[in-house]
Enzyme design. Structure first.
Site, mmCIF file in Angstrom:
data_model
loop_
_atom_site.group_PDB
_atom_site.id
_atom_site.type_symbol
_atom_site.label_atom_id
_atom_site.label_comp_id
_atom_site.label_asym_id
_atom_site.label_seq_id
_atom_site.Cartn_x
_atom_site.Cartn_y
_atom_site.Cartn_z
ATOM 1 N N ASN A 78 8.421 1.190 1.138
ATOM 2 C CA ASN A 78 8.092 0.041 0.280
ATOM 3 C C ASN A 78 6.633 0.026 -0.170
ATOM 4 O O ASN A 78 6.315 -0.578 -1.194
ATOM 5 C CB ASN A 78 8.416 -1.247 1.051
ATOM 6 C CG ASN A 78 7.825 -2.478 0.407
ATOM 7 O OD1 ASN A 78 8.302 -2.954 -0.617
ATOM 8 N ND2 ASN A 78 6.734 -2.989 0.986
ATOM 9 N N ALA A 79 5.725 0.689 0.563
ATOM 10 C CA ALA A 79 4.292 0.594 0.246
ATOM 11 C C ALA A 79 4.054 1.002 -1.205
ATOM 12 O O ALA A 79 4.616 1.991 -1.692
ATOM 13 C CB ALA A 79 3.478 1.488 1.170
ATOM 14 N N GLY A 80 3.236 0.218 -1.886
ATOM 15 C CA GLY A 80 2.959 0.544 -3.282
ATOM 16 C C GLY A 80 1.666 -0.097 -3.735
ATOM 17 O O GLY A 80 1.154 -1.043 -3.115
ATOM 18 N N ILE A 81 1.131 0.461 -4.808
ATOM 19 C CA ILE A 81 -0.125 -0.064 -5.362
ATOM 20 C C ILE A 81 -0.061 0.133 -6.872
ATOM 21 O O ILE A 81 0.283 1.221 -7.336
ATOM 22 C CB ILE A 81 -1.325 0.648 -4.689
ATOM 23 C CG1 ILE A 81 -2.635 0.109 -5.173
ATOM 24 C CG2 ILE A 81 -1.279 2.153 -4.850
ATOM 25 C CD1 ILE A 81 -3.769 0.413 -4.208
ATOM 26 N N GLY A 140 0.132 0.174 -20.205
ATOM 27 C CA GLY A 140 -0.786 0.118 -19.068
ATOM 28 C C GLY A 140 -0.168 0.636 -17.784
ATOM 29 O O GLY A 140 -0.868 0.871 -16.800
ATOM 30 N N TYR A 144 1.981 4.322 -13.067
ATOM 31 C CA TYR A 144 2.814 3.587 -12.090
ATOM 32 C C TYR A 144 4.292 3.829 -12.372
ATOM 33 O O TYR A 144 5.061 4.215 -11.482
ATOM 34 C CB TYR A 144 2.485 2.094 -12.178
ATOM 35 C CG TYR A 144 3.373 1.200 -11.327
ATOM 36 C CD1 TYR A 144 3.129 1.063 -9.964
ATOM 37 C CD2 TYR A 144 4.445 0.500 -11.888
ATOM 38 C CE1 TYR A 144 3.942 0.248 -9.179
ATOM 39 C CE2 TYR A 144 5.253 -0.311 -11.110
ATOM 40 C CZ TYR A 144 4.997 -0.445 -9.757
ATOM 41 O OH TYR A 144 5.804 -1.248 -8.974
ATOM 42 N N PRO A 174 13.169 -3.345 -8.176
ATOM 43 C CA PRO A 174 12.994 -4.772 -8.426
ATOM 44 C C PRO A 174 12.414 -5.037 -9.803
ATOM 45 O O PRO A 174 11.616 -4.257 -10.323
ATOM 46 C CB PRO A 174 11.996 -5.209 -7.343
ATOM 47 C CG PRO A 174 11.935 -4.097 -6.348
ATOM 48 C CD PRO A 174 12.264 -2.848 -7.129
ATOM 49 N N GLY A 175 12.823 -6.172 -10.392
ATOM 50 C CA GLY A 175 12.111 -6.723 -11.541
ATOM 51 C C GLY A 175 10.946 -7.537 -10.995
ATOM 52 O O GLY A 175 10.441 -7.258 -9.904
HETATM 53 N N1 LIG Z 1 6.186 -7.545 -7.094
HETATM 54 C C1 LIG Z 1 6.886 -7.016 -8.061
HETATM 55 O O1 LIG Z 1 7.125 -7.647 -9.120
HETATM 56 C C2 LIG Z 1 7.453 -5.626 -7.910
HETATM 57 C C3 LIG Z 1 8.305 -5.161 -8.925
HETATM 58 C C4 LIG Z 1 8.836 -3.894 -8.813
HETATM 59 C C5 LIG Z 1 8.538 -3.106 -7.735
HETATM 60 N N2 LIG Z 1 7.710 -3.558 -6.758
HETATM 61 C C6 LIG Z 1 7.440 -2.662 -5.634
HETATM 62 O O2 LIG Z 1 7.707 -3.334 -4.430
HETATM 63 C C7 LIG Z 1 6.855 -2.814 -3.399
HETATM 64 C C8 LIG Z 1 6.129 -3.976 -2.731
HETATM 65 O O3 LIG Z 1 5.326 -4.609 -3.717
HETATM 66 P P1 LIG Z 1 4.707 -6.081 -3.573
HETATM 67 O O4 LIG Z 1 4.837 -6.732 -4.875
HETATM 68 O O5 LIG Z 1 5.202 -6.719 -2.338
HETATM 69 O O6 LIG Z 1 3.164 -5.674 -3.428
HETATM 70 P P2 LIG Z 1 1.980 -6.241 -2.509
HETATM 71 O O7 LIG Z 1 2.175 -7.662 -2.203
HETATM 72 O O8 LIG Z 1 0.732 -5.779 -3.178
HETATM 73 O O9 LIG Z 1 2.197 -5.402 -1.154
HETATM 74 C C9 LIG Z 1 2.025 -4.014 -1.138
HETATM 75 C C10 LIG Z 1 2.136 -3.514 0.285
HETATM 76 O O10 LIG Z 1 1.906 -2.093 0.290
HETATM 77 C C11 LIG Z 1 0.888 -1.807 1.247
HETATM 78 N N3 LIG Z 1 0.143 -0.604 0.871
HETATM 79 C C12 LIG Z 1 -0.454 -0.341 -0.325
HETATM 80 N N4 LIG Z 1 -1.072 0.846 -0.266
HETATM 81 C C13 LIG Z 1 -0.856 1.333 0.994
HETATM 82 C C14 LIG Z 1 -1.262 2.514 1.662
HETATM 83 N N5 LIG Z 1 -2.021 3.452 1.060
HETATM 84 N N6 LIG Z 1 -0.884 2.698 2.945
HETATM 85 C C15 LIG Z 1 -0.125 1.764 3.572
HETATM 86 N N7 LIG Z 1 0.287 0.622 2.990
HETATM 87 C C16 LIG Z 1 -0.081 0.427 1.712
HETATM 88 C C17 LIG Z 1 0.026 -3.063 1.300
HETATM 89 O O11 LIG Z 1 -0.619 -3.196 2.551
HETATM 90 P P3 LIG Z 1 -2.162 -2.883 2.839
HETATM 91 O O12 LIG Z 1 -2.951 -3.270 1.606
HETATM 92 O O13 LIG Z 1 -2.439 -3.705 4.054
HETATM 93 O O14 LIG Z 1 -2.195 -1.414 3.123
HETATM 94 C C18 LIG Z 1 1.103 -4.158 1.200
HETATM 95 O O15 LIG Z 1 1.660 -4.405 2.468
HETATM 96 C C19 LIG Z 1 5.918 -1.823 -4.083
HETATM 97 O O16 LIG Z 1 6.374 -0.500 -3.902
HETATM 98 C C20 LIG Z 1 5.998 -2.217 -5.550
HETATM 99 O O17 LIG Z 1 5.691 -1.144 -6.400
HETATM 100 C C21 LIG Z 1 7.162 -4.799 -6.823
#
Ligand SMILES: NC(=O)c1ccc[n+]([C@@H]2O[C@H](COP(=O)([O-])OP(=O)(O)OC[C@H]3O[C@@H](n4cnc5c(N)ncnc54)[C@H](OP(=O)(O)O)[C@@H]3O)[C@@H](O)[C@H]2O)c1
Length: 225
Positions: A78-81, A140, A144, A174-175
């Site tokens: 799940n980790a993402g940035i 943008g 990603y 996810p959306g």
């Molecule tokens: N929110 C959305 O609308 C959305 C939509 C589509 C997909 N997603 C995907 O869903 C996933 C979760 O996203 P979210 O929205 O919950 O994001 P978030 O709130 O920013 O959480 C991201 C998580 O990933 C961890 N992370 C980031 N870089 C890391 C690294 N190098 N090593 C270990 N952990 C790392 C962060 O923890 P630390 O910073 O503590 O390391 C945090 O726990 C991601 O893969 C994202 O691409 C999200």
């Protein structure tokens, strides 16, 4: 169930870990760089501070081995940035970080955990609607979205290659979900789902989805994005 989840310190991963940990039969190994938020949930959660872009994974896998007694039933990558930047301004380093976090890390974490996966285990890769073929794309998000698309194809490839070991691999796209990531990428956007709602879906899917799906890229979205 022994469940490993990356990116568990906040957002979707945190809520998923918390929901899974509320059931006494689950034990969660929760990975993120900052793990303070995970310390006081309950004893079913074991947090480990680790940057998933840092290799080799040997020390991380040793910790997981000790914790699990050598058996992992579920892995959630799940980790993402997110990087929201004009295409012509993206540097090779920024590009590499996207592909490292979303493709290389899941690839090598799965490889490193292969000896530990139980018969009938489930790997869930968190892609994105941005990485779903044919979806509406956003300016943008070229690095990603292309990295999330690569994760989706990796899912299909591994579902085939790991099926003789009885390991299922699926991807969730996810959306919009209301998290700090979304707020960074789309300031002001109101998502139709909270992180807790998506965490509930994901927790259930991680435990049960492989009875119905394997090698599938599943859009989970009621909006654009
Ligand atoms: N929110 C959305 O609308 C959305 C939509 C589509 C997909 N997603 C995907 O869903 C996933 C979760 O996203 P979210 O929205 O919950 O994001 P978030 O709130 O920013 O959480 C991201 C998580 O990933 C961890 N992370 C980031 N870089 C890391 C690294 N190098 N090593 C270990 N952990 C790392 C962060 O923890 P630390 O910073 O503590 O390391 C945090 O726990 C991601 O893969 C994202 O691409 C999200």
């Amino acid at each position: 169930m022994n469940i490993v989840i990356t990116g568990a310190s906040k957002g979707i991963g945190f809520q998923t870990a918390k929901i899974l940990a509320s059931k006494s039969e689950n034990r969660i190994f929760a990975v993120a760089r900052n793990v303070e938020s995970l310390n006081n949930i309950n004893n079913n959660i074991t947090p480990l501070a680790w940057d998933i872009t840092q290799m080799p994974y040997k020390p991380l896998v040793e910790e997981i081995k000790k914790w699990s007694g050598g058996k992992v039933d579920v892995l959630i990558n799940n980790a993402g940035i997110i990087l929201n930047k004009k295409f012509e301004e993206i540097s090779p380093q920024e590009f590499d970080l996207q592909f490292s976090a979303h493709v290389k890390s899941p690839f090598f974490l799965i490889q490193a955990l292969l000896p530990l996966f139980s018969e009938g285990s489930h790997i869930v890769n968190i892609s994105s609607m941005g990485g779903f073929q044919g979806s509406v794309k956003f300016s943008g998000l070229s690095a990603y979205s292309s990295s999330k698309g690569a994760l989706a194809v990796l899912t299909e490839a591994l579902a085939e290659e790991l099926s003789p070991k009885n390991i299922s691999v699926n991807a969730i796209c996810p959306g919009a979900v209301q998290t700090t990531m979304l707020e960074k990428a789309f300031p002001g956007l109101k998502a139709p789902l909270s992180d807790e709602e998506m965490g509930g879906f994901l927790a259930d899917f991680a435990l049960n989805g492989h009875r119905f799906f394997n090698g599938k890229i599943l859009p989970v979205s009621s909006s654009t994005p």
